[in-house]
Scaffold this motif. Sequence first.
Motif, PDB file in Angstrom:
ATOM      1  N   GLY A  81      19.566  -3.842  -5.306  1.00  0.00           N
ATOM      2  CA  GLY A  81      20.087  -5.210  -4.654  1.00  0.00           C
ATOM      3  C   GLY A  81      19.429  -7.053  -5.242  1.00  0.00           C
ATOM      4  O   GLY A  81      19.143  -6.585  -5.973  1.00  0.00           O
ATOM      5  N   ASP A  82      19.158  -7.499  -4.164  1.00  0.00           N
ATOM      6  CA  ASP A  82      18.764  -9.048  -3.804  1.00  0.00           C
ATOM      7  C   ASP A  82      16.712  -9.186  -5.086  1.00  0.00           C
ATOM      8  O   ASP A  82      16.711 -10.053  -5.424  1.00  0.00           O
ATOM      9  N   ASN A  83      16.873  -8.002  -5.257  1.00  0.00           N
ATOM     10  CA  ASN A  83      14.853  -8.128  -5.850  1.00  0.00           C
ATOM     11  C   ASN A  83      15.379  -8.118  -7.619  1.00  0.00           C
ATOM     12  O   ASN A  83      14.419  -8.026  -7.447  1.00  0.00           O
ATOM     13  N   PHE A 109      10.499   2.824 -25.154  1.00  0.00           N
ATOM     14  CA  PHE A 109       9.161   2.744 -23.927  1.00  0.00           C
ATOM     15  C   PHE A 109       9.052   0.828 -24.072  1.00  0.00           C
ATOM     16  O   PHE A 109       7.539   1.263 -24.354  1.00  0.00           O
ATOM     17  N   ASP A 110       9.706   0.176 -24.324  1.00  0.00           N
ATOM     18  CA  ASP A 110       9.629  -0.765 -24.528  1.00  0.00           C
ATOM     19  C   ASP A 110       9.277  -2.096 -23.324  1.00  0.00           C
ATOM     20  O   ASP A 110       9.578  -2.960 -23.192  1.00  0.00           O
ATOM     21  N   PHE A 111       7.969  -1.540 -23.184  1.00  0.00           N
ATOM     22  CA  PHE A 111       7.638  -2.056 -21.643  1.00  0.00           C
ATOM     23  C   PHE A 111       5.599  -1.394 -21.010  1.00  0.00           C
ATOM     24  O   PHE A 111       5.308  -0.870 -22.065  1.00  0.00           O
ATOM     25  N   ASP A 112       5.220  -2.963 -20.980  1.00  0.00           N
ATOM     26  CA  ASP A 112       3.697  -2.249 -20.982  1.00  0.00           C
ATOM     27  C   ASP A 112       3.251  -2.028 -19.720  1.00  0.00           C
ATOM     28  O   ASP A 112       1.874  -1.488 -18.965  1.00  0.00           O
ATOM     29  N   VAL A 113       3.816  -2.643 -17.999  1.00  0.00           N
ATOM     30  CA  VAL A 113       4.070  -1.891 -17.010  1.00  0.00           C
ATOM     31  C   VAL A 113       5.132  -2.118 -16.338  1.00  0.00           C
ATOM     32  O   VAL A 113       6.566  -2.891 -16.769  1.00  0.00           O
ATOM     33  N   VAL A 114       5.671  -1.339 -15.360  1.00  0.00           N
ATOM     34  CA  VAL A 114       6.619  -0.332 -14.609  1.00  0.00           C
ATOM     35  C   VAL A 114       6.008  -1.079 -13.017  1.00  0.00           C
ATOM     36  O   VAL A 114       5.197  -0.731 -12.401  1.00  0.00           O
ATOM     37  N   ILE A 115       6.562  -1.783 -12.291  1.00  0.00           N
ATOM     38  CA  ILE A 115       6.415  -2.303 -11.343  1.00  0.00           C
ATOM     39  C   ILE A 115       7.979  -1.648 -10.283  1.00  0.00           C
ATOM     40  O   ILE A 115       8.975  -1.943 -10.864  1.00  0.00           O
ATOM     41  N   ALA A 116       7.690  -1.077  -9.380  1.00  0.00           N
ATOM     42  CA  ALA A 116       8.488  -0.491  -8.100  1.00  0.00           C
ATOM     43  C   ALA A 116       8.666  -0.943  -6.802  1.00  0.00           C
ATOM     44  O   ALA A 116       7.600  -1.172  -6.621  1.00  0.00           O
ATOM     45  N   THR A 117      10.391  -1.021  -6.107  1.00  0.00           N
ATOM     46  CA  THR A 117       9.715  -1.378  -4.967  1.00  0.00           C
ATOM     47  C   THR A 117      10.068   0.239  -4.274  1.00  0.00           C
ATOM     48  O   THR A 117      10.042   1.086  -4.935  1.00  0.00           O
ATOM     49  N   PRO A 118       9.019   0.116  -3.129  1.00  0.00           N
ATOM     50  CA  PRO A 118       9.437   2.132  -1.533  1.00  0.00           C
ATOM     51  C   PRO A 118      10.174   2.198  -2.021  1.00  0.00           C
ATOM     52  O   PRO A 118      10.321   3.631  -2.287  1.00  0.00           O
ATOM     53  N   ASP A 119      11.311   1.831  -2.057  1.00  0.00           N
ATOM     54  CA  ASP A 119      12.449   2.427  -1.595  1.00  0.00           C
ATOM     55  C   ASP A 119      13.350   3.504  -3.337  1.00  0.00           C
ATOM     56  O   ASP A 119      13.483   4.699  -3.493  1.00  0.00           O
ATOM     57  N   MET A 137       2.657   5.325 -14.463  1.00  0.00           N
ATOM     58  CA  MET A 137       3.440   5.724 -13.508  1.00  0.00           C
ATOM     59  C   MET A 137       3.000   4.644 -11.985  1.00  0.00           C
ATOM     60  O   MET A 137       1.600   4.538 -12.430  1.00  0.00           O
ATOM     61  N   PRO A 138       4.157   3.550 -11.238  1.00  0.00           N
ATOM     62  CA  PRO A 138       3.941   2.705 -10.267  1.00  0.00           C
ATOM     63  C   PRO A 138       2.742   4.067  -9.517  1.00  0.00           C
ATOM     64  O   PRO A 138       3.361   4.871  -8.544  1.00  0.00           O
ATOM     65  N   ASN A 139       2.161   2.726  -9.084  1.00  0.00           N
ATOM     66  CA  ASN A 139       0.701   3.806  -7.846  1.00  0.00           C
ATOM     67  C   ASN A 139       0.555   2.212  -6.746  1.00  0.00           C
ATOM     68  O   ASN A 139      -0.168   0.422  -6.942  1.00  0.00           O
ATOM     69  N   PRO A 140       1.470   2.812  -5.971  1.00  0.00           N
ATOM     70  CA  PRO A 140       0.370   1.208  -4.554  1.00  0.00           C
ATOM     71  C   PRO A 140      -1.273   0.743  -4.927  1.00  0.00           C
ATOM     72  O   PRO A 140      -1.529  -0.157  -4.450  1.00  0.00           O
ATOM     73  N   LYS A 141      -1.946   2.057  -5.441  1.00  0.00           N
ATOM     74  CA  LYS A 141      -3.360   1.628  -5.493  1.00  0.00           C
ATOM     75  C   LYS A 141      -4.036   0.196  -6.688  1.00  0.00           C
ATOM     76  O   LYS A 141      -4.635  -0.777  -7.070  1.00  0.00           O
ATOM     77  N   SER A 142      -2.715   0.157  -7.768  1.00  0.00           N
ATOM     78  CA  SER A 142      -2.779  -0.632  -8.925  1.00  0.00           C
ATOM     79  C   SER A 142      -1.889  -1.386  -8.682  1.00  0.00           C
ATOM     80  O   SER A 142      -1.239  -2.789  -9.762  1.00  0.00           O
ATOM     81  N   GLY A 143      -1.238  -1.558  -7.699  1.00  0.00           N
ATOM     82  CA  GLY A 143      -0.125  -2.634  -7.099  1.00  0.00           C
ATOM     83  C   GLY A 143       1.045  -3.510  -7.598  1.00  0.00           C
ATOM     84  O   GLY A 143       1.279  -4.225  -7.940  1.00  0.00           O
ATOM     85  N   THR A 146       4.895  -2.099  -4.787  1.00  0.00           N
ATOM     86  CA  THR A 146       5.306  -3.179  -3.557  1.00  0.00           C
ATOM     87  C   THR A 146       6.597  -3.931  -3.478  1.00  0.00           C
ATOM     88  O   THR A 146       7.741  -4.015  -3.849  1.00  0.00           O
ATOM     89  N   PRO A 147       6.951  -3.979  -2.366  1.00  0.00           N
ATOM     90  CA  PRO A 147       7.960  -5.016  -1.448  1.00  0.00           C
ATOM     91  C   PRO A 147       8.312  -6.251  -2.469  1.00  0.00           C
ATOM     92  O   PRO A 147       9.221  -6.192  -2.237  1.00  0.00           O
ATOM     93  N   ASP A 148       6.863  -6.406  -2.079  1.00  0.00           N
ATOM     94  CA  ASP A 148       6.469  -8.554  -2.928  1.00  0.00           C
ATOM     95  C   ASP A 148       7.055  -7.856  -4.430  1.00  0.00           C
ATOM     96  O   ASP A 148       6.027  -7.915  -4.930  1.00  0.00           O
ATOM     97  N   VAL A 149       8.351  -7.819  -4.914  1.00  0.00           N
ATOM     98  CA  VAL A 149       8.155  -7.565  -6.086  1.00  0.00           C
ATOM     99  C   VAL A 149       7.961  -8.885  -7.138  1.00  0.00           C
ATOM    100  O   VAL A 149       7.148  -8.694  -7.826  1.00  0.00           O
ATOM    101  N   ALA A 150       8.516  -9.996  -6.409  1.00  0.00           N
ATOM    102  CA  ALA A 150       8.679 -11.406  -7.765  1.00  0.00           C
ATOM    103  C   ALA A 150       7.160 -11.511  -7.926  1.00  0.00           C
ATOM    104  O   ALA A 150       6.554 -11.641  -8.193  1.00  0.00           O
TER     105      ALA A 150
END
Length: 235
Positions: A81-83, A109-119, A137-143, A146-150
């Motif tokens: 979506g908008d995210n 695997f052309d990336f260093d960090v994966v960020i995901a929204t909870p959905d 693997m994304p994890n809430p403890k590592s930030g 998050t819903p605030d992806v930006a």
Amino acid sequence: MAKRGKKYLEIAKLVETGKLYEVKEALELVTKTRTAKFVETVEVALRLGVDPRHADQQVRGTVVLPHGTGKTVKVLAITQGDNVQKALDAGADYAGAEDYIEKIQKGWFDFDVVIATPDMMPKLGKLGRILGTKGLMPNPKSGTVTPDVATAVSEFKKGKLAFRVDKLGSIHVPIGKADFPAEKIAENFDAFMQEIQRLKPAASKGQYLKTVAVSLTMGPGIKMDTVLVAKHLEA
């Protein structure tokens, strides 16, 4: 054991065998141990007095280094979506949902960090083994969940560092580049170590900082006096 080159052996003489350095001296010395033709990374290696087999002795977190790591981090945002546009506007190198999940399944695997929204986490579940073995693997403890992806994307692009103790009780992270001014390396070191101290598990008994060493990518390790490190962080 691999044979060391003549240049490495000469540089290694700068580090006294068996000596435990105080913080300022170690951080000033590390940039003098360059042996590579490229700009090496300044790395910190810790061994903590924890037993990672127990959930209440896990040490895991994130810290925004004041001056970043000096590395260009490629960020993938798994969202929809908008995210998607919000993530791209914040600096994400890639952003999307199923299309990127499929690419990863095929070996991309052309990336260093994966960020995901909870959905998106239920859909990412199928990548648990693939991303988990690489520590991605994304994890809430590592930030990274998050819903605030930006905001998350922006912080990681600016130098936010995620770390986690391994099964041996060790943590190994970059805190800058060999061409950073000494004061920037020192400020990054302090920010990281203050967070390590803050995360000390209540269940951890005895000496918490077992060993602390700093080195360049290709250089010799410089061991610090852990008692002096602790005092330095308290100052």
